[in-house]
Design a protein around this motif. Structure first.
Motif, PDB file in Angstrom:
ATOM      1  N   PRO A 107       0.846  -1.248  -0.022  1.00  0.00           N
ATOM      2  CA  PRO A 107      -0.080  -0.120  -0.020  1.00  0.00           C
ATOM      3  C   PRO A 107       0.797   1.300   0.176  1.00  0.00           C
ATOM      4  O   PRO A 107       1.852   1.449   0.716  1.00  0.00           O
ATOM      5  N   PRO A 108       0.474   2.254  -0.662  1.00  0.00           N
ATOM      6  CA  PRO A 108       1.152   3.617  -0.757  1.00  0.00           C
ATOM      7  C   PRO A 108       0.784   4.348   0.738  1.00  0.00           C
ATOM      8  O   PRO A 108      -0.168   4.066   1.086  1.00  0.00           O
ATOM      9  N   PHE A 109       1.498   5.325   0.916  1.00  0.00           N
ATOM     10  CA  PHE A 109       1.266   5.991   2.174  1.00  0.00           C
ATOM     11  C   PHE A 109       1.594   7.663   1.814  1.00  0.00           C
ATOM     12  O   PHE A 109       1.807   8.512   2.773  1.00  0.00           O
ATOM     13  N   HIS A 110       0.873   8.087   0.733  1.00  0.00           N
ATOM     14  CA  HIS A 110       1.128   9.233   0.176  1.00  0.00           C
ATOM     15  C   HIS A 110       0.006   9.624  -0.903  1.00  0.00           C
ATOM     16  O   HIS A 110      -0.120   8.725  -1.592  1.00  0.00           O
ATOM     17  N   GLN A 111      -0.604  10.802  -1.045  1.00  0.00           N
ATOM     18  CA  GLN A 111      -1.451  11.064  -1.788  1.00  0.00           C
ATOM     19  C   GLN A 111      -0.932  12.594  -2.415  1.00  0.00           C
ATOM     20  O   GLN A 111      -0.883  13.659  -1.690  1.00  0.00           O
ATOM     21  N   GLN A 112      -0.322  12.720  -3.624  1.00  0.00           N
ATOM     22  CA  GLN A 112       0.276  13.926  -4.145  1.00  0.00           C
ATOM     23  C   GLN A 112       1.729  14.011  -2.920  1.00  0.00           C
ATOM     24  O   GLN A 112       2.454  13.051  -2.785  1.00  0.00           O
ATOM     25  N   LEU A 137      -6.021 -11.197   3.006  1.00  0.00           N
ATOM     26  CA  LEU A 137      -5.286 -10.087   2.608  1.00  0.00           C
ATOM     27  C   LEU A 137      -3.756 -10.250   2.954  1.00  0.00           C
ATOM     28  O   LEU A 137      -3.729 -10.466   4.378  1.00  0.00           O
ATOM     29  N   TRP A 138      -2.839 -10.293   2.340  1.00  0.00           N
ATOM     30  CA  TRP A 138      -1.549 -10.113   2.602  1.00  0.00           C
ATOM     31  C   TRP A 138      -0.884  -8.906   2.051  1.00  0.00           C
ATOM     32  O   TRP A 138      -1.260  -8.369   1.037  1.00  0.00           O
ATOM     33  N   ILE A 139      -0.066  -8.124   3.133  1.00  0.00           N
ATOM     34  CA  ILE A 139       0.465  -6.797   2.807  1.00  0.00           C
ATOM     35  C   ILE A 139       1.984  -6.873   3.158  1.00  0.00           C
ATOM     36  O   ILE A 139       2.386  -7.515   4.005  1.00  0.00           O
ATOM     37  N   VAL A 140       2.918  -5.738   2.556  1.00  0.00           N
ATOM     38  CA  VAL A 140       4.192  -5.662   2.900  1.00  0.00           C
ATOM     39  C   VAL A 140       4.010  -4.240   3.355  1.00  0.00           C
ATOM     40  O   VAL A 140       3.373  -3.307   2.588  1.00  0.00           O
ATOM     41  N   ALA A 141       4.605  -3.948   4.493  1.00  0.00           N
ATOM     42  CA  ALA A 141       4.792  -2.293   4.636  1.00  0.00           C
ATOM     43  C   ALA A 141       5.953  -1.999   5.639  1.00  0.00           C
ATOM     44  O   ALA A 141       6.800  -2.877   6.226  1.00  0.00           O
TER      45      ALA A 141
END
Length: 396
Positions: free
Chosen positions: A328-333, A358-362
């Motif tokens: 998942p991204p952690f910014h918008q613009q 649901l599998w995520i990398v963070a």
């Protein structure tokens, strides 16, 4: 939603996706500065063909929507925001015709005509700006008025150099409210330069050759988070329907498809360039793969339904997905935060079948484990290193 007071009229604008108690505005001082300047200069003139580039939520596009206007962006979310805010503007404005429209151009599409006025919000990624300037040049004339704007802290020296390299000489305004205007004089005699995008790299560890359009994160190498996630892929379950959410260049979904050729894998991202990259990479590495290579069974040819520029899982049915993979991204613009990831986690819970995963990398410093455990009632750490963690949750 808040009211934006501009010389072109009052606009009721909302950021997108809409959230309760969103403390951030849908415009900034750069939008205000540019619209005030245009009003002072009596621009655009009647009949002008106007191109707005990288408008975030519609402050520029809606304010100038009574002209022949196109808005060019790499963000599906920005296009959704502009369309929704334009509906509100038309409804609230007695003098605006109800059939007023904007031409929405994807970043992967070329401009369609020559323009009298071009307005650019400086993007976060300078590669995107360069790609846009190269594509824009054939659509400028000697009389085109070309202006760019941004917050001073987001105006690197490289942005000025790109305008002078690809477009023409540049002058700047004084700063107001920490925003600055850039005035570019188109020089049609500048030599045409081949577009260096997309770029291609090969990762030896996973034998992946990946094409990356200009606005992709980690465009020149496999990012460390994705690499760490891929190392855990042998632990993934076999699944029938799989989503690579916030897919970027599609590396997670492509690798899963290689390991599980029977799966139906879909790629979703809000960036048009990300979807284009994922589609091209899938075609090169999966759809056209030599059937004598691994995997022995060739997956079905992908269709448009497999590659979607969307706001997360908004368009996916509830209880319809077996497995979601997400970096998942952690910014918008330029805004940094965890809300985009949290939206994806809520959407994932709705869309997963019972028993779906649901599998995520963070990054380890983000508190996703606690939040996922609270949301799903379970969260397991698959593996962790000094910087990243891979997490798994199951819908009960």
């Amino acid at each position: 939603m808040e009211t934006f007071h501009s010389p072109q009229g009052e606009l009721t604008l909302a950021r997108w996706p809409r959230r309760k108690s969103d403390a951030l505005r849908a415009w900034d001082a750069a939008d205000e500065y540019l619209l005030n300047y245009l009003s002072e200069q009596n621009l655009p003139v009647t009949g002008s063909k106007v191109l707005v580039i990288n408008d975030a939520f519609g402050a520029l596009s809606c304010a100038l929507s009574n002209f022949d206007l196109s808005t060019w962006s790499d963000s599906k979310i920005s296009h959704l925001a502009i369309a929704e805010n334009l509906k509100t503007y038309i409804t609230e404005s007695e003098n605006q015709p109800s059939d007023m429209t904007i031409n929405y151009l994807k970043s992967t599409e070329l401009p369609t005509q020559r323009y009298d006025l071009v307005l650019i919000k400086i993007p976060k990624t300078m590669a995107l700006l360069e790609d846009q300037l190269i594509k824009l040049k054939p659509h400028l004339t000697d009389s085109t008025r070309l202006m760019a704007v941004g917050m001073v802290k987001h105006l690197p020296k490289s942005a000025f150099q790109l305008f002078e390299k690809h477009t023409g000489s540049l002058t700047t305004s004084l700063a107001k409210k920490k925003a600055r205007l850039l005035f570019v004089e188109p020089d049609l005699s500048l030599p045409a330069i081949d577009n260096p995008y997309p770029t291609i790299y090969t990762d030896a560890e996973f034998a992946l050759t990946l094409s990356n359009h200009a606005n992709l994160f980690s465009r020149d190498h496999l990012d460390l988070g994705a690499r760490f996630f891929l190392q855990q892929f042998p632990k993934l379950p076999a699944a029938e329907k799989v989503i690579d959410l916030a897919c970027g260049n599609g590396v997670l979904g492509i690798r899963y498809q290689q390991l599980h050729p029977d799966a139906i894998v879909e790629f979703i991202d809000e960036s048009y360039m990300a979807i284009a990259s994922a589609r091209e990479n899938y075609a090169a590495m999966i759809a056209n793969e030599n059937p004598h290579k691994t995997p022995q069974k060739t997956p079905q040819k992908p269709t448009d339904k497999n590659f979607k520029a969307e706001d997360g899982l908004q368009q996916n049915a509830s209880d319809s997905i077996d497995l979601i993979l997400c970096n998942p991204p952690f910014h918008q613009q330029h805004v940094i935060g965890e809300q985009i990831a949290m939206d994806m986690f809520y959407q994932s819970k709705r869309c997963l079948k019972v028993g779906g995963e649901l599998w995520i990398v963070a990054n380890r410093h983000l508190s996703y484990q606690t939040k996922l455990d609270r949301l799903f009632g379970n969260c397991r750490v698959i593996d962790t290193n000094k910087k990243f963690v891979v997490l798994r949750v199951v819908k009960r």
